[in-house]
Design an enzyme around this catalytic site. Structure first.
Site, mmCIF file in Angstrom:
data_model
loop_
_atom_site.group_PDB
_atom_site.id
_atom_site.type_symbol
_atom_site.label_atom_id
_atom_site.label_comp_id
_atom_site.label_asym_id
_atom_site.label_seq_id
_atom_site.Cartn_x
_atom_site.Cartn_y
_atom_site.Cartn_z
ATOM 1 N N GLY A 47 24.232 -2.319 -21.288
ATOM 2 C CA GLY A 47 24.498 -0.938 -20.881
ATOM 3 C C GLY A 47 25.183 -0.071 -21.920
ATOM 4 O O GLY A 47 24.957 1.135 -21.984
ATOM 5 N N GLU A 102 32.453 0.149 -23.205
ATOM 6 C CA GLU A 102 31.712 -0.085 -21.953
ATOM 7 C C GLU A 102 31.011 1.186 -21.507
ATOM 8 O O GLU A 102 31.521 2.284 -21.709
ATOM 9 C CB GLU A 102 32.671 -0.541 -20.846
ATOM 10 N N ASP A 103 29.855 1.028 -20.901
ATOM 11 C CA ASP A 103 29.183 2.189 -20.322
ATOM 12 C C ASP A 103 29.836 2.590 -19.012
ATOM 13 O O ASP A 103 30.082 3.760 -18.761
ATOM 14 C CB ASP A 103 27.684 1.914 -20.110
ATOM 15 N N ASP A 106 32.912 -0.393 -12.782
ATOM 16 C CA ASP A 106 32.597 -0.269 -11.361
ATOM 17 C C ASP A 106 33.737 -0.955 -10.597
ATOM 18 O O ASP A 106 34.772 -0.353 -10.338
ATOM 19 C CB ASP A 106 31.230 -0.939 -11.142
ATOM 20 N N LYS A 134 34.072 4.396 -11.881
ATOM 21 C CA LYS A 134 33.991 4.722 -10.452
ATOM 22 C C LYS A 134 35.312 4.312 -9.810
ATOM 23 O O LYS A 134 35.444 3.167 -9.359
ATOM 24 C CB LYS A 134 32.845 3.943 -9.795
ATOM 25 N N PHE A 155 24.715 5.485 -7.049
ATOM 26 C CA PHE A 155 23.860 4.689 -7.925
ATOM 27 C C PHE A 155 23.379 5.540 -9.088
ATOM 28 O O PHE A 155 22.487 6.373 -8.948
ATOM 29 C CB PHE A 155 22.682 4.112 -7.145
ATOM 30 N N VAL A 156 23.983 5.327 -10.257
ATOM 31 C CA VAL A 156 23.624 6.137 -11.417
ATOM 32 C C VAL A 156 22.840 5.314 -12.435
ATOM 33 O O VAL A 156 23.059 4.116 -12.584
ATOM 34 C CB VAL A 156 24.870 6.767 -12.094
ATOM 35 N N ASP A 162 20.912 0.903 -16.057
ATOM 36 C CA ASP A 162 19.574 0.600 -15.554
ATOM 37 C C ASP A 162 19.535 0.433 -14.043
ATOM 38 O O ASP A 162 20.557 0.232 -13.392
ATOM 39 C CB ASP A 162 19.073 -0.712 -16.169
ATOM 40 N N ARG A 168 17.208 2.979 -18.757
ATOM 41 C CA ARG A 168 18.278 2.938 -19.757
ATOM 42 C C ARG A 168 18.071 3.994 -20.838
ATOM 43 O O ARG A 168 19.011 4.452 -21.466
ATOM 44 C CB ARG A 168 18.329 1.574 -20.448
HETATM 45 C C1 PRP Z 1 27.459 -3.307 -15.900
HETATM 46 C C2 PRP Z 1 28.345 -2.542 -16.892
HETATM 47 C C3 PRP Z 1 29.600 -3.353 -16.905
HETATM 48 C C4 PRP Z 1 29.666 -3.931 -15.514
HETATM 49 C C5 PRP Z 1 30.609 -3.127 -14.691
HETATM 50 O O1 PRP Z 1 26.776 -4.303 -16.575
HETATM 51 O O2 PRP Z 1 27.759 -2.450 -18.154
HETATM 52 O O3 PRP Z 1 29.562 -4.356 -17.879
HETATM 53 O O4 PRP Z 1 28.356 -3.842 -14.936
HETATM 54 O O5 PRP Z 1 30.693 -3.645 -13.389
HETATM 55 P P1 PRP Z 1 32.052 -4.159 -12.768
HETATM 56 O O6 PRP Z 1 33.136 -3.191 -13.127
HETATM 57 O O7 PRP Z 1 31.764 -4.150 -11.276
HETATM 58 O O8 PRP Z 1 32.330 -5.542 -13.254
HETATM 59 P P2 PRP Z 1 25.592 -5.149 -15.922
HETATM 60 O O9 PRP Z 1 26.154 -6.460 -15.424
HETATM 61 O O10 PRP Z 1 24.853 -4.311 -14.941
HETATM 62 O O11 PRP Z 1 24.684 -5.507 -17.176
HETATM 63 P P3 PRP Z 1 23.898 -4.523 -18.184
HETATM 64 O O12 PRP Z 1 24.949 -3.768 -18.965
HETATM 65 O O13 PRP Z 1 23.094 -5.435 -19.049
HETATM 66 O O14 PRP Z 1 23.047 -3.596 -17.352
#
Ligand code: PRP
Length: 185
Positions: A47, A102-103, A106, A134, A155-156, A162, A168
């Site tokens: 991400g 980090e992107d 959550d 968030k 849901f963004v 993604d 993405r």
């Molecule tokens: C997403 C995002 C963070 C994580 C955040 O990654 O990039 O790493 O989730 O979620 P959290 O705060 O609830 O732990 P994801 O696991 O979707 O993988 P990706 O970056 O490859 O899409």
């Protein structure tokens, strides 16, 4: 420039221009805080790729870049806090000024685990820059020094984020139409 918005996107939440302005603002703050130092950017795949690429180029501070890929056990929509390393750093980070990129934050569970993991490797410092957060979804409180935008628990997708590995590449952050994720397998 106005990007084409696919029909699966309900609306654009943060435009390309707003992202660019925020990236520049965050880079300015980081440049000021790290004056005279070097930064090791640690991008969390996948991400963070877009944000990492733009943020690194917006910084004046010299940087090196590392990437880590992690996966949380549990369903794709709710992370459990138990994290598996899919790709580790290529180098030692002892005595480096680490800035985790980090992107999105959550639940905060991934980052909470990642910060513990980074600190155990003896860096000179560890901070986090996240484009999105968030706050209402937080399950753990993680100290994040640099945050781009606080957003609602929706849901963004786009700009690295993604749904089922798609979207993405969108240059903006948008809300996915609920029918897209409620009707597919
Ligand atoms: C997403 C995002 C963070 C994580 C955040 O990654 O990039 O790493 O989730 O979620 P959290 O705060 O609830 O732990 P994801 O696991 O979707 O993988 P990706 O970056 O490859 O899409």
């Amino acid at each position: 420039m106005t990007a084409d918005v696919p029909k699966e996107i309900e609306r654009v939440l943060i435009s390309e221009e707003e992202i660019a302005a925020k990236v520049a603002e965050l880079a300015k703050q980081v440049d000021a805080d790290y004056a005279g130092k070097e930064i090791l950017l640690v991008g969390v795949l996948k991400g963070a790729v877009m944000f990492m690429a733009d943020f690194a180029r917006a910084l004046s501070t010299p940087v090196s870049m590392e990437f880590m890929a992690v996966s949380s056990y549990g369903s794709s929509t709710s992370s459990s806090g138990v994290v598996r390393i899919l790709k580790d750093l290529d180098r030692e980070i002892a005595d480096k000024h680490v800035l985790v990129v980090e992107d999105i934050i959550d639940s905060g569970l991934t980052l909470s685990w990642l910060l513990r993991n980074m600190r155990s490797r003896g860096p000179a410092s560890v901070e986090v820059v996240a484009l999105l957060r968030k706050p209402e979804a937080a399950k753990v409180n993680v100290p994040v020094k640099y945050v781009g935008f606080d957003i609602a628990t929706e849901f963004v997708v786009g700009y690295g984020l993604d749904y089922a590995e798609r979207y993405r590449d969108l240059p903006f952050v948008g809300l996915l139409r609920p029918e897209v994720y409620s009707t597919s397998g």
